[in-house]
Design a protein around this motif. Structure first.
Motif, PDB file in Angstrom:
ATOM      1  N   ARG A 492     -53.285  67.723  29.871  1.00 15.05           N
ATOM      2  CA  ARG A 492     -53.144  68.582  31.061  1.00 15.05           C
ATOM      3  C   ARG A 492     -51.364  68.781  31.583  1.00 15.05           C
ATOM      4  NH1 ARG A 492     -58.319  71.196  31.953  1.00 15.05           N
ATOM      5  NH2 ARG A 492     -57.460  71.405  34.683  1.00 15.05           N
ATOM      6  N   GLY A 493     -50.958  68.412  30.817  1.00 14.80           N
ATOM      7  CA  GLY A 493     -49.208  67.997  31.333  1.00 14.80           C
ATOM      8  C   GLY A 493     -48.933  66.932  32.292  1.00 14.80           C
ATOM      9  N   THR A 494     -50.003  65.990  32.660  1.00 18.11           N
ATOM     10  CA  THR A 494     -50.068  64.875  33.257  1.00 18.11           C
ATOM     11  C   THR A 494     -48.495  64.105  32.971  1.00 18.11           C
ATOM     12  OG1 THR A 494     -51.870  63.432  33.607  1.00 18.11           O
ATOM     13  CG2 THR A 494     -52.291  65.579  34.508  1.00 18.11           C
ATOM     14  N   GLY A 495     -49.167  63.596  31.565  1.00 18.51           N
ATOM     15  CA  GLY A 495     -48.912  62.662  30.645  1.00 18.51           C
ATOM     16  C   GLY A 495     -49.219  61.508  30.624  1.00 18.51           C
ATOM     17  N   PHE A 496     -50.382  61.114  30.980  1.00 19.30           N
ATOM     18  CA  PHE A 496     -51.318  60.407  31.409  1.00 19.30           C
ATOM     19  C   PHE A 496     -52.333  60.765  30.424  1.00 19.30           C
ATOM     20  CE2 PHE A 496     -48.501  59.597  34.610  1.00 19.30           C
ATOM     21  CZ  PHE A 496     -47.666  58.406  34.050  1.00 19.30           C
ATOM     22  N   LYS A 497     -53.630  59.094  30.529  1.00 15.47           N
ATOM     23  CA  LYS A 497     -54.783  60.198  29.738  1.00 15.47           C
ATOM     24  C   LYS A 497     -55.695  58.642  29.249  1.00 15.47           C
ATOM     25  CE  LYS A 497     -57.225  62.818  25.794  1.00 15.47           C
ATOM     26  NZ  LYS A 497     -56.967  63.106  24.719  1.00 15.47           N
ATOM     27  N   GLY A 498     -56.239  58.229  30.431  1.00 14.57           N
ATOM     28  CA  GLY A 498     -56.930  57.080  30.369  1.00 14.57           C
ATOM     29  C   GLY A 498     -56.365  55.688  31.381  1.00 14.57           C
ATOM     30  N   ARG A 499     -57.008  54.424  31.758  1.00 15.04           N
ATOM     31  CA  ARG A 499     -56.956  54.222  32.906  1.00 15.04           C
ATOM     32  C   ARG A 499     -57.485  52.787  31.543  1.00 15.04           C
ATOM     33  NH1 ARG A 499     -58.319  55.784  38.471  1.00 15.04           N
ATOM     34  NH2 ARG A 499     -60.573  55.922  37.484  1.00 15.04           N
ATOM     35  N   LYS A 500     -56.201  51.806  32.594  1.00 17.00           N
ATOM     36  CA  LYS A 500     -56.793  50.132  31.917  1.00 17.00           C
ATOM     37  C   LYS A 500     -56.336  49.415  33.260  1.00 17.00           C
ATOM     38  CE  LYS A 500     -55.235  49.092  27.544  1.00 17.00           C
ATOM     39  NZ  LYS A 500     -54.530  48.234  26.877  1.00 17.00           N
ATOM     40  N   ALA A 501     -57.723  48.009  33.436  1.00 14.30           N
ATOM     41  CA  ALA A 501     -57.257  47.742  34.508  1.00 14.30           C
ATOM     42  C   ALA A 501     -56.513  46.770  34.321  1.00 14.30           C
ATOM     43  CB  ALA A 501     -58.726  47.087  34.645  1.00 14.30           C
TER      44      ALA A 501
END
Length: 560
Positions: A492-501
């Motif tokens: 969605r145009g953010t450049g990021f997908k998902g997260r890690k701890a």
């Protein structure tokens, strides 16, 4: 297009070999010339767009440039823009700018001029960038296409609103359609919160996705903004006439066959009222937690080894710390899942109960009825538990009882708000806990943050400037592969997908306990811990930057 005239125009910027390759691809696949040319460049998409733009004497535009322009969905509605792969904007001077992906599609240009009936400046944009921009505005703008007048429609009290594309399209009220489509889009994108912010002349809508707010659209008109907030109040059974004090409520919606709780907070502002909707999809969370393990949270091997060791201790206390939304509770749930073998009595007390764990007695805090963390924890100790999870230690009384429980043969897992593993020690001292009792009970502390990962569909190598490197404390860039997502339809145009701890873990030994009891300076305790293998959170995060899994700017945003 495969005419000799078009091939001649393309030849101004592309070599004969590229043209021949494109001709063969187009014939083989039955695709358009522009698509074949793009494939012929063998993945060098960053140079294709400006070369093609130069060929057809147009300016090229990237997604980041579109963000500064005002979309003109009132003239070219979202649905038609999506179907024809184009976008209409107003620039700073109010002139209309049409973004297209295929410069050889003369029929599109003629259609747009006929549709808008106004002078247009044509610019060339990447098809993926157009799709990304449209994806960010998808359902909210679709509901706003026909927004002319707003009227209220009240659901039956206590009923759950049906949220689906079919129900949205069938609803005659534009304000109901707008609110429901915003909820639908937020659920689909995995947003945790919806922010509706009233400003001069209208209402702006933002989603919190992966812990970060992103704007998704808005509507013009103060009256329209008031009607939207009133609709939210009606759904949450709040007083629509009261606009001077904060109000809290909740309602339910039905989406994809399951009920979802929505918590509502209404706050008065200088321009009217703002609303924040917290999405609590408990069934989805419970489905996810069934197979939840520490391994899936993204911790590195050293952190995993330490957490496995601490969660399998027979007694003592494991503390998780970090700001709100950093994944502390999820980490403790994962630890409980791994030690829940059916041979121990496990009890949790939480505010609220976020996930439902099979085989675990879970108690929700109810302060209105007198069931606080402290009172509930006292009762739990009379219920013959082996392992206890306390959702949060907020006061000295709860802290004292938790420490005593850990000292009397129970494994206590709990959270407390602190910036890092060393600040926890001062936090408990401030709450009046005796340092000797604390270190005798405490097995270890984990402090964590959630860092967004680069989108694999649009990630590319970048070169950070010297100022950013200096700010980040990086003097030697050898071994680093700096990467960042440019934004696409998938993210969605953010450049990021998902997260890690990313986390730092402090395991206490005799020397560290003696230093804490002696009230040694935090600096000396930190140095001693690092000599024993504790890695600071910043260093763990830099490992992700070094591997290109996240950007340096994202790490700086989350970890100091």
């Amino acid at each position: 297009m495969n005419s000799s005239r078009d091939m001649g125009r393309v030849g101004a910027a592309f070599s004969t070999a590229e043209i021949e390759t494109a001709r063969a691809l187009a014939k083989l696949r039955g695709c358009r010339l522009i698509e074949a040319l793009d494939d012929a460049e063998s993945g060098s998409g960053s140079t294709f767009l400006p070369r093609l733009a130069a060929t057809v004497c147009l300016s090229s535009v990237r997604l980041v440039d579109m963000q500064s322009l005002q979309p003109a969905f009132d003239l070219l509605p979202y649905g038609e823009a999506l179907q024809r792969e184009c976008l209409l904007f107003r620039d700073a001077s109010g002139d209309l700018v049409l973004m297209i992906a295929d410069p050889f599609n003369m029929g599109l240009r003629e259609w747009a001029e006929e549709r808008v009936r106004s002078r247009l400046e044509i610019r060339l944009a990447d098809r993926g960038d157009i799709a990304a921009y449209l994806a960010r505005h998808e359902e909210t703008l679709r509901a706003m296409d026909g927004l002319v007048s707003l009227e209220q429609s009240s659901p039956q009290r206590g009923s759950a609103e049906d949220i689906s594309l079919r129900s949205i399209s069938e609803d005659a009220s534009p304000v109901v359609r707008l609110v429901n489509s915003t909820l639908y889009d937020a659920l689909k994108t995995g947003a945790s919160d919806i922010h509706m912010e009233t400003a001069i002349g209208g209402l702006f809508v933002k989603y919190r996705i992966d812990g970060v707010l992103s704007s998704v659209g808005g509507i013009q008109g103060t009256d329209n903004a008031e009607q939207v907030i009133s609709r939210i109040k009606v759904m949450a059974e709040l007083d629509i006439a009261e606009r001077r004090v904060p109000q809290d409520g909740r309602f339910k919606v039905v989406a994809s066959g399951r009920e979802i709780d929505i918590r509502v907070s209404i706050m008065p502002s200088i321009h009217g009222e703002d609303a924040v909707l917290r999405i609590l999809d408990k069934q989805s969370l419970s489905d996810k937690v069934v197979g939840l393990r520490l391994e899936v949270l993204g911790f590195n091997e050293a952190t995993l080894t330490a957490l496995h060791r601490l969660s399998n201790e027979p007694y003592g206390m494991l503390l998780a710390t970090g700001p709100t939304g950093s994944g502390k509770t999820t980490t403790l749930y994962a630890a409980i899942n791994e030690i829940n073998h059916g041979h121990d009595k496990i009890i949790t007390i939480e505010d609220p109960v976020e996930y439902q764990l099979p085989g675990v007695l879970q108690i929700p805090v109810n302060e209105k009825k007198g069931l606080t963390f402290a009172r509930g924890l006292r009762s739990i100790l009379r219920h013959d538990p082996d392992k206890i999870m306390v959702g949060e230690i907020r006061d000295g009384e709860t802290a004292q009882i938790a420490v005593q429980a850990a000292l009397t043969g129970h494994l206590v897992l709990t959270t407390v708000h602190a910036n890092n593993v060393f600040d926890v020690l001062g936090r408990f001292t401030h709450m009046g806990v005796d340092p000797y009792s604390l270190v005798a009970a405490l097995n270890g502390v984990v402090a964590q943050r959630l860092v967004r990962m680069n989108c694999l569909d649009c990630v590319e190598d970048v070169v950070p400037d010297g100022a950013l490197l200096a700010l980040s404390g990086i003097a030697d860039v050898s071994g680093f592969r700096f990467r960042a997502g440019r934004g696409c339809a998938q993210c969605r145009g953010t450049g990021f997908k998902g997260r890690k701890a990313v986390a730092e873990v402090l395991i206490l030994d005799d020397e560290l306990r003696e230093m804490i009891v002696a009230r040694e300076p935090v600096r000396r305790i930190k140095e001693a811990a690092c000599r024993r293998g504790t890695r600071l959170m910043r260093d763990v995060g830099l490992d992700l930057v070094r591997l290109g899994e996240t950007s340096l700017q994202e790490l700086n945003r989350v970890v100091t």
